[in-house]
Every structure is written in structure tokens, then in C-alpha cells.
Write an enzyme that holds these catalytic residues in place. Structure first.
Site, PDB file in Angstrom:
ATOM      1  N   LYS A  96       9.628 -25.374 -93.797  1.00  0.00           N
ATOM      2  CA  LYS A  96       9.973 -26.706 -93.333  1.00  0.00           C
ATOM      3  C   LYS A  96       8.770 -27.341 -92.672  1.00  0.00           C
ATOM      4  O   LYS A  96       7.946 -26.597 -92.139  1.00  0.00           O
ATOM      5  CB  LYS A  96      11.161 -26.714 -92.374  1.00  0.00           C
ATOM      6  CG  LYS A  96      11.247 -25.629 -91.322  1.00  0.00           C
ATOM      7  CD  LYS A  96      10.104 -25.340 -90.417  1.00  0.00           C
ATOM      8  CE  LYS A  96       9.592 -26.394 -89.496  1.00  0.00           C
ATOM      9  NZ  LYS A  96       8.456 -25.925 -88.663  1.00  0.00           N
ATOM     10  N   TYR A 180      13.978 -29.929 -86.582  1.00  0.00           N
ATOM     11  CA  TYR A 180      15.163 -29.082 -86.343  1.00  0.00           C
ATOM     12  C   TYR A 180      16.343 -29.876 -85.774  1.00  0.00           C
ATOM     13  O   TYR A 180      17.459 -29.777 -86.306  1.00  0.00           O
ATOM     14  CB  TYR A 180      14.812 -27.927 -85.404  1.00  0.00           C
ATOM     15  CG  TYR A 180      14.028 -26.814 -86.035  1.00  0.00           C
ATOM     16  CD1 TYR A 180      14.667 -25.745 -86.648  1.00  0.00           C
ATOM     17  CD2 TYR A 180      12.651 -26.823 -86.021  1.00  0.00           C
ATOM     18  CE1 TYR A 180      13.944 -24.715 -87.222  1.00  0.00           C
ATOM     19  CE2 TYR A 180      11.924 -25.797 -86.599  1.00  0.00           C
ATOM     20  CZ  TYR A 180      12.574 -24.741 -87.191  1.00  0.00           C
ATOM     21  OH  TYR A 180      11.862 -23.735 -87.772  1.00  0.00           O
TER      22      TYR A 180
HETATM   23  N1  LIG Z   1      10.990 -21.834 -90.402  1.00  0.00           N
HETATM   24  C1  LIG Z   1      10.401 -21.509 -89.265  1.00  0.00           C
HETATM   25  O1  LIG Z   1      11.026 -20.969 -88.366  1.00  0.00           O
HETATM   26  C2  LIG Z   1       8.934 -21.753 -89.088  1.00  0.00           C
HETATM   27  C3  LIG Z   1       8.274 -21.261 -87.970  1.00  0.00           C
HETATM   28  C4  LIG Z   1       6.889 -21.434 -87.873  1.00  0.00           C
HETATM   29  C5  LIG Z   1       6.203 -22.128 -88.862  1.00  0.00           C
HETATM   30  N2  LIG Z   1       6.895 -22.636 -89.912  1.00  0.00           N
HETATM   31  C6  LIG Z   1       6.200 -23.373 -90.980  1.00  0.00           C
HETATM   32  O2  LIG Z   1       5.425 -22.439 -91.722  1.00  0.00           O
HETATM   33  C7  LIG Z   1       4.220 -23.037 -92.180  1.00  0.00           C
HETATM   34  C8  LIG Z   1       3.057 -22.179 -91.718  1.00  0.00           C
HETATM   35  O3  LIG Z   1       3.042 -22.075 -90.318  1.00  0.00           O
HETATM   36  P1  LIG Z   1       2.236 -20.883 -89.568  1.00  0.00           P
HETATM   37  O4  LIG Z   1       2.313 -21.125 -88.130  1.00  0.00           O
HETATM   38  O5  LIG Z   1       2.712 -19.567 -90.068  1.00  0.00           O
HETATM   39  O6  LIG Z   1       0.753 -21.192 -90.083  1.00  0.00           O
HETATM   40  P2  LIG Z   1      -0.542 -20.259 -90.163  1.00  0.00           P
HETATM   41  O7  LIG Z   1      -0.325 -18.971 -89.447  1.00  0.00           O
HETATM   42  O8  LIG Z   1      -1.689 -21.109 -89.756  1.00  0.00           O
HETATM   43  O9  LIG Z   1      -0.623 -19.896 -91.721  1.00  0.00           O
HETATM   44  C9  LIG Z   1      -0.866 -20.830 -92.719  1.00  0.00           C
HETATM   45  C10 LIG Z   1      -1.497 -20.081 -93.890  1.00  0.00           C
HETATM   46  O10 LIG Z   1      -1.835 -21.053 -94.880  1.00  0.00           O
HETATM   47  C11 LIG Z   1      -3.005 -20.659 -95.551  1.00  0.00           C
HETATM   48  N3  LIG Z   1      -3.904 -21.832 -95.632  1.00  0.00           N
HETATM   49  C12 LIG Z   1      -4.274 -22.447 -96.783  1.00  0.00           C
HETATM   50  N4  LIG Z   1      -5.069 -23.473 -96.536  1.00  0.00           N
HETATM   51  C13 LIG Z   1      -5.233 -23.538 -95.204  1.00  0.00           C
HETATM   52  C14 LIG Z   1      -5.978 -24.392 -94.347  1.00  0.00           C
HETATM   53  N5  LIG Z   1      -6.705 -25.412 -94.821  1.00  0.00           N
HETATM   54  N6  LIG Z   1      -5.915 -24.159 -93.016  1.00  0.00           N
HETATM   55  C15 LIG Z   1      -5.171 -23.162 -92.526  1.00  0.00           C
HETATM   56  N7  LIG Z   1      -4.438 -22.309 -93.288  1.00  0.00           N
HETATM   57  C16 LIG Z   1      -4.487 -22.498 -94.628  1.00  0.00           C
HETATM   58  C17 LIG Z   1      -3.635 -19.509 -94.799  1.00  0.00           C
HETATM   59  O11 LIG Z   1      -3.453 -18.344 -95.594  1.00  0.00           O
HETATM   60  P3  LIG Z   1      -4.648 -17.668 -96.463  1.00  0.00           P
HETATM   61  O12 LIG Z   1      -5.876 -17.766 -95.605  1.00  0.00           O
HETATM   62  O13 LIG Z   1      -4.169 -16.305 -96.662  1.00  0.00           O
HETATM   63  O14 LIG Z   1      -4.782 -18.416 -97.728  1.00  0.00           O
HETATM   64  C18 LIG Z   1      -2.811 -19.388 -93.543  1.00  0.00           C
HETATM   65  O15 LIG Z   1      -2.578 -18.062 -93.155  1.00  0.00           O
HETATM   66  C19 LIG Z   1       4.246 -24.471 -91.667  1.00  0.00           C
HETATM   67  O16 LIG Z   1       4.775 -25.312 -92.659  1.00  0.00           O
HETATM   68  C20 LIG Z   1       5.221 -24.418 -90.495  1.00  0.00           C
HETATM   69  O17 LIG Z   1       5.890 -25.648 -90.258  1.00  0.00           O
HETATM   70  C21 LIG Z   1       8.229 -22.443 -90.030  1.00  0.00           C
END
Ligand SMILES: NC(=O)c1ccc[n+]([C@@H]2O[C@H](COP(=O)([O-])OP(=O)(O)OC[C@H]3O[C@@H](n4cnc5c(N)ncnc54)[C@H](OP(=O)(O)O)[C@@H]3O)[C@@H](O)[C@H]2O)c1
Length: 323
Positions: A96, A180
């Protein structure tokens, strides 16, 4: 088919912290994870018990050993990679908000319809027992007629490199956590709002970091939302009815200590456990796996829920960007 074999697109924190525990509890298989950097992806797969690291997102999408895709990329990348997954015929659970922009949401939903591939937006709380119980209480008239929802989602972001603070990656509090309360209001009031008003404090790289607003529904029913990344964790929510209230400590990701309280006129308030005895993502993944195995009809698909969601977020964002 035994366990559904999931591929994770990106070595994201949410995949490690929430998706994988839910997947294991639901009986799914963490078959592969794709990342941009081979060494980091290999390390991540090993650290988190994922069977295979894959270099490059497209290689994972094309991998015949994968039944379903989980896409936890920054918001600005959801549209591209979700569409690629749908076009490959793989069911997708996309994080989301489905997209940061309304036009991208429309493109993704068009692809889901065109391909006929299953797509869910990763709001997992509507699948959980607590939300089913709260929805039933409201539907049964336990608090009379539901008039107003007050809903918070706050937490603290300290790292300036966090994707949530990046305008380019479509961060911001409304998209990250304000979505949310909006999803909750749609469950309770129905999908379509009539009016939207919001204000925001801007920070990070030009994104909203502390946001408050109102979504209006028919007959004066309303959501008052408050969402941000500048204060300690708070998801307290109350549902205000003509004959009482339901106060929920955490409607969105309830943990073992969470509860909801039903307070009606002239009666002692009743406090009930959220019943969150499994990881937050479990119920949603269990459902998706059952659909893929042909054992359940799909519920809460993105094609049915995500357009009103994106429209509400867009209307709220338009309101504060024009202020
Ligand atoms: N449903 C829920 O409860 C929930 C909770 C938290 C977050 N989320 C959602 O999940 C998503 C990710 O959140 P997160 O906090 O897990 O993020 P995160 O830890 O920063 O991870 C994002 C991943 O995207 C990849 N990526 C590709 N291009 C990127 C760029 N330009 N900059 C940074 N990362 C990039 C990276 O993987 P690689 O380096 O391996 O390619 C990175 O590990 C978001 O859409 C957020 O809204 C949902």
C-alpha cells in the site's frame, strides 16, 4: 498444489519484518527474493530464510518456480513492477498504497482487468478477526448509527534517507500511513466520499510529514484523520455512534497487547482482546494462498477497492497542496 511459492520483489524492511513472518504462519513458501545488488540480495536471502536470491526484479517475475509475487518497493515503483507481474500472469500482492498517483492506480487496475490476473493492495487489517468483529458490531447497531471515525496513524522517522521522506519515491505521511484511516473509513462508510479537506506540515525532501484532514461521507458522516512521521507510534482510533463508541488501540496492525472497547450509553464499557495471536499479515496471505489453490473465492481485490482509495488520497493531497 502444496504451499504457494512466493517471490519477493526487493529486499525491503517490511518483507523481513512483516511479510515473511505472516507467510510462514500461513504455510506459504518463501521461494525467492529479487534485489538490484547480487551480494546484498544473497545476504538478505540467507539472513531471512528465503530459498533463492535472484538478481533483478524481471528475472524473478519470469521465474517459472514462482506462483505469486509480493511487491514491497517504494511507492513510485509499484505501478511499473505490478503491471509487469500481472502481464506475466502472476498473482500480485502489492504494498500500500497501490500507487502514489491516481493516474498510475488507474493504469494498474486497467492491467489487472485486461490480464484477469489477481491483484491485492496490501491492507491486511480487513482480513483480521479484530476488524471482522468491529465491522459486525457496527453492522449490528451496537453503537447505534455510526457518525464519525477519529483515526490516528503516527510514528517517528529519524533516518533522512528513509524512502518515506523522498518526493521522487512518492513518500509522505498521507500515502504512507494516512491511507490506513481512509481504508478503514471506506470499510465502515462505503467506498465513496463526498468531500475532502486536509492540511500538512512539509518536511524531508518536500513531502507531507504531519498531516490532518477530513473526508466527508453522505449524511454528514465523516473521517477525521491524523497521520505523520514526527511523533511516537499511535494508531488509536474511535468509532463514534449515536449510542456509543468503539475505541480501538490498533485497528491496523494489532499485536498481543491490543484491544478494543465497546462503550454504550448506560452500560459498563466492555474491553475485548484484539485476538492478535498471529503475525499481522497471516490472515491476508492465508486467504490469497487459498484463492491461488482454488479453495476460496477472492475477496477485497484491488479492482474492487483501490480506485476509491486512490481517489480519496488524491482529493486530500490536492487540498493540502493548494493551501
Ligand atoms: N502494509 C504494511 O504494513 C507496510 C508497512 C511498511 C511499509 N509498507 C510499504 O512497503 C513498501 C516498502 O517499504 P519499506 O519500509 O519496507 O521500504 P525499504 O525497506 O526502503 O525497502 C524498499 C526496497 O525497494 C528496493 N528499491 C528499489 N529502488 C529503490 C530506490 N530507488 N530506493 C530505495 N529502495 C529501492 C530496495 O530493494 P533492493 O535494493 O533489494 O532492490 C529496497 O529494499 C512501501 O510501499 C511502504 O508503503 C507497508
Amino acid at each position: 498444489m502444496s504451499g504457494v511459492r512466493w517471490g519477493i520483489v526487493g529486499t525491503a524492511n517490511i518483507a523481513r519484518g512483516q511479510f515473511l513472518p505472516g507467510l510462514r504462519a500461513a504455510g506459504g513458501v518463501a521461494a525467492a527474493v529479487a534485489g538490484r545488488d547480487p551480494a546484498r540480495t544473497q545476504q538478505w536471502a540467507g539472513d531471512n530464510g528465503v530459498e533463492r536470491p535472484v538478481t533483478g526484479y524481471q528475472a524473478l517475475i519470469d521465474d517459472p518456480g514462482i506462483d505469486a509475487l509480493y511487491i514491497p518497493l517504494p511507492n513510485s515503483l509499484h505501478a511499473e513492477w505490478t503491471i509487469r507481474g500481472l502481464e506475466a500472469g502472476k498473482p500480485v500482492l502489492c504494498e500500500k498504497p497501490l500507487c502514489g498517483r491516481l493516474s498510475d492506480t488507474q493504469r494498474v487496475l486497467a492491467a489487472a482487468r485486461q490480464t484477469g490476473t489477481l491483484l491485492w493492495e496490501s491492507f491486511v487489517f480487513p482480513f483480521q478477526p479484530q476488524m471482522a468483529a468491529v465491522e459486525k458490531l457496527v453492522a449490528d447497531g451496537a453503537i447505534g448509527e455510526l457518525k464519525e471515525i477519529k483515526s490516528n496513524f503516527h510514528f517517528m522517522v529519524r533516518n533522512p534517507a528513509n524512502i518515506r521522506l523522498s518526493r521522487e519515491l512518492e513518500g509522505g505521511a498521507l500515502l504512507d500511513v494516512g491511507c490506513y484511516p481512509v481504508r478503514l473509513a471506506q470499510l465502515m462508510f462505503g467506498p465513496h466520499h463526498e468531500s475532502a479537506w486536509a492540511r500538512a506540515v512539509v518536511g524531508g525532501d518536500g513531502v507531507d510529514v504531519d498531516t490532518w484532514g477530513v473526508l466527508g461521507y453522505s449524511s454528514g458522516r465523516r473521517l477525521m484523520l491524523s497521520a505523520g512521521m514526527m511523533r511516537s507510534y499511535d494508531t488509536f482510533t474511535s468509532l463514534e455512534g449515536s449510542n456509543g463508541q468503539i475505541r480501538v488501540t490498533n485497528p491496523f496492525h494489532p499485536g498481543a497487547g491490543d484491544s478494543y472497547q465497546v462503550a454504550t450509553a448506560g452500560e459498563e464499557p466492555r474491553t475485548l482482546s484484539a485476538g492478535a495471536d498471529e503475525p499481522s499479515f497471516t490472515a491476508a496471505i492465508r486467504h490469497i494462498d487459498a484463492v491461488i489453490r482454488g479453495e476460496e473465492e477472492p475477496r477485497l481485490l484491488a479492482v474492487d477497492t483501490s480506485l476509491p482509495m486512490a481517489t480519496a488520497l488524491d482529493d486530500l493531497a490536492q487540498s493540502f497542496s493548494q493551501a
